[in-house]
Scaffold this active site. Structure first.
Site, PDB file in Angstrom:
ATOM      1  N   GLY A  41     -34.051  -6.646  21.768  1.00 28.06           N
ATOM      2  CA  GLY A  41     -33.997  -8.014  22.266  1.00 28.06           C
ATOM      3  C   GLY A  41     -34.601  -8.996  21.282  1.00 28.06           C
ATOM      4  O   GLY A  41     -33.974 -10.006  20.910  1.00 28.06           O
ATOM      5  N   ASP A 245     -28.321  -5.436  15.328  1.00 25.76           N
ATOM      6  CA  ASP A 245     -28.869  -6.600  16.029  1.00 25.76           C
ATOM      7  C   ASP A 245     -28.651  -7.878  15.215  1.00 25.76           C
ATOM      8  O   ASP A 245     -28.411  -8.946  15.789  1.00 25.76           O
ATOM      9  CB  ASP A 245     -30.359  -6.394  16.307  1.00 25.76           C
ATOM     10  CG  ASP A 245     -30.613  -5.237  17.253  1.00 25.76           C
ATOM     11  OD1 ASP A 245     -29.785  -5.017  18.155  1.00 25.76           O
ATOM     12  OD2 ASP A 245     -31.635  -4.546  17.093  1.00 25.76           O
TER      13      ASP A 245
END
Length: 297
Positions: A41, A245
């Site tokens: 995240g 990511d």
């Protein structure tokens, strides 16, 4: 500027660099050890912020030294942490071994991330204000579902990275606009080893899919159109940690800016190519000016 919200994990990466990763029962000598802020995240949040978006992070860190450093690292990259909770106990950690070919193996210990099992007051309004919501699977599924429901209710594009790979509830897939697995995750989700066939199988549940293929680039599929393969720039990889990511964060920004799909994918691939030439996850992620200089249409 576009506004990206990330609901996901924040970890401290404990990274050992070795010539060759140890096999089971084997001990090897490493050449270096680093502690680097990470978590899927947080990595995607940093990638999107450096790529030029306004980014807000929803998640949790512990009340330990790692938690303080993780929050500071996000803020230093321009990520808003007003919705990043601090909870009792340790922050999440990821124990990573990186070999000299740039490959890695990772063990994640959730820590504070395990407490993110619901949205708290203010989270829904933040998600509703976004151009895109980024989700991964390093926090409890209940929170991922809540985030997807909220985004769908407010017409916000939802991008899911299905990692670590696990069976996904139909309710989640029905709330996702774009699914971005790597080829191993796509195979795990479908039972189909070929990435083209796996991507096609995933279209039964999600309207758009991008399968990342490492050095081979990526594959985009959507219903009613021919597949689109986009090559990756040729580079020498130093550390692939965080490359996926980086790709997702940059892709989210490009799509929110309404770039054409091929251009958005090529731009994101340029960002990922820059990241693998540097050590670390968030530390390796390029800034917008670097991506624009590397990008070729």
């Amino acid at each position: 500027m576009t506004h990206i919200v990330v609901l996901g994990s924040t970890n401290m990466d404990l990274v050992a660099y070795v010539e060759k990763a140890p096999q089971r029962g084997e001990t090897v000598t490493g050449r270096e050890f680093r502690t680097i802020p990470g978590g899927k995240g947080a990595n995607q949040a940093v990638a999107a912020a450096r790529a030029g978006a306004t980014v807000s992070m929803i998640g949790a860190v512990g009340n330990d030294a790692f938690g303080t450093r993780l929050r500071t690292g996000l803020e230093h990259s321009g990520v808003n942490t007003d919705h990043l909770r601090t909870v009792e106990g340790p922050s999440g950690t990821a124990h990573i071994v990186v070999d000299d070919e740039g490959g890695n193996s990772i063990v994640v210990i959730p820590g504070a991330n395990g407490t993110v099992d619901h949205l708290v007051p203010g989270d829904e309004g933040l998600i509703a204000s976004a151009d895109a919501l980024l989700l991964q699977l390093e926090i409890p599924m209940a929170a991922v579902l809540a985030g997807a429901r909220t985004a769908r209710a407010h017409g916000v594009r939802t991008i899911l990275t299905p990692a670590p790979a696990r069976p996904l509830p139909p309710e989640l897939l029905s709330g996702v606009d774009l699914l971005v697995p790597n080829e191993h995750e796509a195979a795990a989700l479908t039972g189909v080893p070929d990435p083209f066939a796996a991507a096609d199988a995933l279209l039964a549940q999600v309207a758009e899919v991008v399968v990342t293929l490492g050095p081979a680039g990526c594959l985009y599929v959507t219903r009613g159109a021919e597949p689109l393969a986009v090559p990756a720039p040729r580079v020498t990889a130093v550390d692939s940690t965080g490359a996926g990511d980086t790709f997702v964060g940059a892709l989210a920004v490009a799509l929110a800016e309404e770039r054409p799909v091929r251009e958005a994918l090529t731009w994101a691939a340029a960002a990922a190519a820059l990241s693998v030439q540097r050590e670390g996850a968030s530390a390796s992620m390029p800034y917008r000016s670097e991506i624009e200089a590397r990008y070729t249409a």
